[in-house]
Design a protein around this motif. Structure first.
Motif, short mmCIF file in Angstrom:
data_model
loop_
_atom_site.label_atom_id
_atom_site.label_comp_id
_atom_site.label_asym_id
_atom_site.label_seq_id
_atom_site.Cartn_x
_atom_site.Cartn_y
_atom_site.Cartn_z
N ARG A 304 0.82 -1.22 0.00
CA ARG A 304 0.00 0.00 0.00
C ARG A 304 0.85 1.26 0.00
N LYS A 305 2.17 1.10 0.04
CA LYS A 305 3.09 2.23 0.03
C LYS A 305 2.74 3.22 1.15
N GLY A 306 2.63 2.67 2.36
CA GLY A 306 2.26 3.50 3.50
C GLY A 306 3.17 3.26 4.68
N LEU A 307 3.38 4.33 5.49
CA LEU A 307 4.16 4.26 6.71
C LEU A 307 3.23 4.46 7.89
N PHE A 308 3.29 3.52 8.86
CA PHE A 308 2.35 3.52 9.97
C PHE A 308 3.13 3.43 11.29
N VAL A 309 2.50 3.93 12.38
CA VAL A 309 3.09 3.83 13.71
C VAL A 309 2.09 3.14 14.63
N CYS A 310 2.58 2.28 15.50
CA CYS A 310 1.72 1.56 16.44
C CYS A 310 1.48 2.44 17.66
N ASP A 311 0.20 2.68 18.00
CA ASP A 311 -0.14 3.48 19.18
C ASP A 311 -0.45 2.61 20.39
N GLY A 312 -0.17 1.31 20.29
CA GLY A 312 -0.45 0.39 21.39
C GLY A 312 -1.73 -0.39 21.18
N TRP A 315 -2.56 0.40 14.17
CA TRP A 315 -1.57 1.10 13.34
C TRP A 315 -2.18 2.40 12.83
N ARG A 316 -1.51 3.52 13.13
CA ARG A 316 -1.96 4.83 12.71
C ARG A 316 -1.15 5.29 11.50
N THR A 317 -1.84 5.89 10.53
CA THR A 317 -1.18 6.32 9.31
C THR A 317 -0.30 7.54 9.56
N LEU A 318 0.96 7.46 9.13
CA LEU A 318 1.84 8.62 9.12
C LEU A 318 1.94 9.18 7.70
N LEU A 319 2.32 8.33 6.77
CA LEU A 319 2.40 8.72 5.36
C LEU A 319 1.85 7.58 4.53
N GLN A 320 1.09 7.91 3.50
CA GLN A 320 0.54 6.85 2.67
C GLN A 320 0.18 7.38 1.30
N ASN A 321 0.51 6.61 0.29
CA ASN A 321 0.06 6.93 -1.05
C ASN A 321 -1.45 6.78 -1.09
N GLN A 322 -2.16 7.84 -1.42
CA GLN A 322 -3.62 7.84 -1.32
C GLN A 322 -4.25 6.79 -2.22
N GLU A 323 -5.17 6.02 -1.64
CA GLU A 323 -5.88 5.00 -2.40
C GLU A 323 -6.92 5.64 -3.31
N ARG A 324 -7.22 4.95 -4.39
CA ARG A 324 -8.29 5.35 -5.29
C ARG A 324 -9.15 4.13 -5.57
N LEU A 325 -10.46 4.36 -5.68
CA LEU A 325 -11.38 3.26 -5.93
C LEU A 325 -11.22 2.77 -7.37
N ASP A 326 -10.99 1.47 -7.52
CA ASP A 326 -10.83 0.88 -8.85
C ASP A 326 -12.14 0.22 -9.29
N TYR A 327 -12.59 -0.80 -8.54
CA TYR A 327 -13.84 -1.46 -8.88
C TYR A 327 -14.43 -2.09 -7.62
N VAL A 328 -15.66 -2.56 -7.73
CA VAL A 328 -16.39 -3.18 -6.62
C VAL A 328 -16.60 -4.65 -6.94
N GLU A 329 -16.29 -5.53 -5.98
CA GLU A 329 -16.48 -6.96 -6.23
C GLU A 329 -17.36 -7.59 -5.16
#
Length: 679
Positions: A304-312, A315-329
């Motif tokens: 997901r190309k994202g950096l997360f930190v554990c708050d206990g 996982w909380r998002t620090l940096l992440q390449n924004q997702e885009r909706l592709d299709y629904v299954e």
């Protein structure tokens, strides 16, 4: 109506400013000539909290912990209370030994639940020689007390504000303004509560030889157990106009010590974590464990190309390449015990994600499902009477579900259930008389919990009252608070815009036609009053949402019915936008729908979506429900068509497996879960 509220607040603020200009240290005389006001901005706030906190770069005293809770930092007292948490009054009253006769105290606190006889001091002024209390501000169960010891009157004076609900483990900012015999309390920039004392606050209260104690009165007993973020004394002025309105009224600021705005020193209820103790992990998608031992660790999700930190906990998002909706299954076929009118998604701490289904049949009733191993599994059945909707809400640490039962009976009862942690089940807590109830909405105003029911009809009469209930903290039950006239009420939606609180009802049918008005109500003077009437056509649902600071309301119009002419099911539903200039909701976009009964707003990354529940076109229940994407000036445009059968409700939710949509069918036992594939 909103303008009336604005004028009311302006009048209160101006009144406070006029009162505030009569104080001068020691003399009690006016600073200005008669008829001339000195601007209140000339009066500087005295930051009491900053005097016991370390300067930038210094270590805090051992009696102080810096703690972050719900995104904001505060001070917590630990160990024995010493003079490190106090200072002599002469430090701030250097030119005068007298406490100001007119002043306001500002405190931002987060207080845990208190027992009935427990009193905790936010601050105090104590005469050192006699160890007697001169002034004190203390909190107890659902109350705030201001104590003073007038020099010329025997005994202590106490002013108590009741039913303030500060001990709910949430951040609150209180402003206590004192002038003459009047004391005004404002909580979270809400409406002020004014009390009149028997005697005016003393104009010559000497502070010579006394000390300010922060979070106590100089001893362990009565020490403040919560978090303290702001404590300010503002002589001669009501601080409210300087702080309100604000987008986060519970954290309204007058003067916050710099150290509480700096980098987090210690997360709440956990040991300090420093950067050199953090570890980093890299995976292709599946998250590693995140609990107490992993707190502070970093995780890079290569997929997901994202950096997360554990708050206990998660996982909380620090940096992440924004997702885009592709299709629904298609993801899960969920067979319920009978047709399902509504689903409610909610979480229970330490238990996980749940879904409550409002099913038609009484036996086995409605199902409560838990998300386990990537799908919903039946957890509990609850006997209901043609259930039409569920609503989840919390009061303090307690978790509740309320069901709208619509079957005609004597009496008609809807039921509130409370989660029993030991038995891991919802158990009956309270019954409320309702009339063909179709919906519940739960909301909070000024630390009070409310429920409102949509009473659809009584026998053949659709023009009846829907009822607002308020939680009684003493009896632990809901009681009738207000009734509102509705016409075939189908849905309620609560929302807030800044400091203002609104309820909007979807009126469906008045006994003759569905072309009627639905009403927006605004909270004023302790109750809801009409704010705006909006023409609707068989309204069945309201959905409120914000996009880039703009406020929207979307109505689902179901059908056009009248005594003359055929019924029409393919009609426009409408999105309205709040116009800040006219202070009304105006038409933004019409969308053709087919007996629409629900809207659901959700986001994927930075993209915003609306999905509509199309239920009937006059000949078939097998229809496409449509997902619309926000495209700025173009409004909402269709991007996906999802085959549904008798679609009644949509809910969006997210898990570690991704983002999902679930819809319920009012004409079939089959409800479906869809997975939103992103890139």
């Amino acid at each position: 109506m909103l303008a009336c509220r604005s004028l009311l607040l302006t009048w209160l603020m101006l009144t406070a400013e006029v009162r505030s200009q009569s104080w001068r240290p020691c003399t009690g005389q006016s600073v200005s000539e008669p008829g001339v006001l000195v601007p209140s901005s000339d009066l500087l706030p005295l930051d009491l909290l900053a005097r016991v906190l370390p300067r930038s770069g210094e270590a805090p005293p051992p009696q102080v912990q810096m703690v972050q809770s719900k995104g904001s930092r505060g001070l917590r007292l630990v160990g024995a209370v010493t003079t490190a948490l106090s200072f002599p009054a002469s430090q701030i009253f250097s030119n005068c030994d007298y406490f100001p006769a007119e002043f306001s105290l500002v405190a931002t606190i987060k207080t845990p639940s208190l027992t009935q006889k427990r009193n905790e001091y936010i601050f105090s002024v104590v005469e050192e020689a006699s160890d007697s209390l001169l002034l004190g501000l203390r909190v107890s169960e659902n109350r705030l007390h201001f104590l003073s010891t007038p020099p010329s009157v025997g005994g202590r004076s106490r002013l108590s504000f009741k039913d303030v609900g500060l001990d709910d483990n949430r951040w609150h900012t209180v402003v206590l303004a004192v002038t003459g015999p009047y004391a005004t309390l404002t909580i979270d920039c809400g409406l002020p509560l004014e009390l009149k004392q028997v005697q005016s606050f003393p104009s010559a209260l000497s502070t010579r030889g006394s000390r300010f104690f922060i979070g106590s009165k100089g001893r362990l007993r009565g020490r403040f157990s919560g978090l303290l973020r702001q404590l300010v004394l503002l002589p001669g002025s009501d601080a409210t106009p300087r702080m309100c309105p604000t987008s986060v009224p519970g954290l309204a600021e007058l003067s916050i010590p710099q150290v509480l705005k700096s980098t987090l020193l210690q997360p709440e209820d956990h040991e300090a974590v420093y950067p050199y103790e953090a570890e980093a992990r890299v995976t292709l998608g599946n998250p590693p464990p995140c609990s107490g031992p992993e707190q502070g660790q970093l995780w890079f999700n290569a997929q997901r190309k994202g950096l997360f930190v554990c708050d206990g906990l998660t996982w909380r998002t620090l940096l992440q390449n924004q997702e885009r909706l592709d299709y629904v299954e298609d993801y899960q076929d969920l067979y319920t015990s009978s047709e399902t009118f509504d689903v409610e998604i909610f979480s229970i701490p330490s238990e996980g994600l749940f879904m409550a289904a409002a099913n038609r049949d009484s036996r086995p009733g409605s199902g409560i499902y838990q998300w386990r191993n990537g799908s919903f599994q039946l957890h509990q059945n609850i006997s209901t009477q043609e259930a039409r909707a569920w609503k989840h809400f919390t009061i303090g640490e307690q978790i509740f579900l309320v069901v709208a039962n619509s079957r005609e009976a004597e009496p008609e009862l809807s039921v509130i259930y409370r989660w029993n942690q030991r038995r891991r089940r919802f158990l009956r807590h309270q019954t409320l008389e309702t009339y063909a109830a179709l919906d519940w909405e739960a909301f909070y105003i000024h630390n009070h919990s409310f429920l409102v029911v949509a009473n659809h009809r009584r026998d053949s009469d659709h023009n009846i009252h829907s009822v607002i209930y308020r939680w009684n903290q003493n009896t632990k039950l809901f009681e009738v608070n207000q009734t509102l006239s509705t016409s075939g009420a189908y849905d309620w939606e609560f929302f807030s815009v800044g400091p203002y609180h609104f309820l909007v009802v979807a009126n469906t049918f008045d006994g003759q036609t569905t072309t009627i008005s639905s009403t927006v109500y605004v909270w004023l003077n302790g109750g809801f009053q009409t704010f705006q009437s909006i023409p609707t056509v068989g309204a069945t649902d309201w959905e409120t949402f914000q996009i880039d600071g703009r406020f929207f309301l979307a109505v689902a119009n179901s059908q056009k019915v009248s005594k003359h002419g055929p019924n029409l099911y393919s009609i426009n539903s409408t999105v309205y936008e709040l116009n800040r200039l006219t202070q009304t909701f105006i038409r933004f976009q019409d969308i053709l729908t087919h007996s629409a009964v629900d809207w659901e707003f959700f986001t994927i990354g930075e993209e915003k979506f609306l999905v509509v529940a199309n239920s009937h076109d006059g000949s078939s229940y097998s229809l496409n429900s449509v997902v619309y994407r926000w495209q700025g000036y173009e409004g909402f445009v269709p991007v996906h068509s999802l085959p549904t059968f008798g679609c009644r409700d949509w809910e969006h939710f997210s898990t570690d497996e991704g983002s999902f949509l679930v819809y319920s069918s009012a004409t079939s036992r089959l409800s479906k879960v869809f997975k939103l594939r992103t890139y």
